[in-house]
Design an enzyme around this catalytic site. Sequence first.
Site, short mmCIF file in Angstrom:
data_model
loop_
_atom_site.label_atom_id
_atom_site.label_comp_id
_atom_site.label_asym_id
_atom_site.label_seq_id
_atom_site.Cartn_x
_atom_site.Cartn_y
_atom_site.Cartn_z
N HIS A 113 0.87 -0.45 -12.75
CA HIS A 113 -0.37 -0.99 -12.19
C HIS A 113 -0.92 -2.08 -13.09
CE1 HIS A 113 -3.10 1.56 -14.91
NE2 HIS A 113 -1.86 1.81 -15.29
N CYS A 125 -5.68 -4.90 -9.63
CA CYS A 125 -4.79 -3.80 -9.23
C CYS A 125 -4.21 -3.98 -7.83
CB CYS A 125 -5.50 -2.46 -9.36
SG CYS A 125 -6.91 -2.21 -8.23
N HIS A 139 -8.97 1.91 -7.54
CA HIS A 139 -7.78 1.49 -8.29
C HIS A 139 -6.53 1.98 -7.57
CE1 HIS A 139 -5.83 -0.14 -11.80
NE2 HIS A 139 -5.09 0.95 -11.90
#
Length: 190
Positions: free
Chosen positions: A155, A93, A143
């Site tokens: 993402h 990420c 994240h």
Amino acid sequence: MTTGAKWVLGVLLAIALGFMALGMGLRDRQAMPDAPRMATDLRAATLYLEFVRSGPASWADSTGIPRTLEALAKGQMGRDYVYGGTTPAGFDCSGFTSWAFRKAGVTIPRTSGEQYQSGRQVEASALRAGDLVFFNQQGRIGHVGIYLSGGRFIHSSRGSGQVGVDSLSAPYWNKNYAGGRRVLADSRKP
């Protein structure tokens, strides 16, 4: 001056600059056949219109970086999730967000925790294209993605195994949303 009056003034200015640029381009054609005067003047008029429309708070974003960032990020749709990955061969990420920002000319830290300390906090209702959105995983920032618009973000997700677009209102993302950060305005001088 009202917003409507600013807009009209901006449009008139753009038209005037366009005609001036056209006139200069024709007049200077013999002396400078490849001179990009018209394009330069029209770009200045476009930047002015964006400034008038959105106001000084978003002036730094009128550089086109959010649009560039979005195009770069969307160009990686479907790329594999790879833990520790920082290239199109595979992204995690924060590797994805740092890669996209770097390609757009803005340096941000490598990890999601460090990225969460960058820029300034932005309320969910004030998110703009190019803002970073963060999520809690196991009690910490774990994240990160790039906000697009309309409640959507892009993402690299371990869950889906690839780069994709999701909605902040989806149950998992909504429940784990930790906040947004704006780094673009802090990374470029107006």
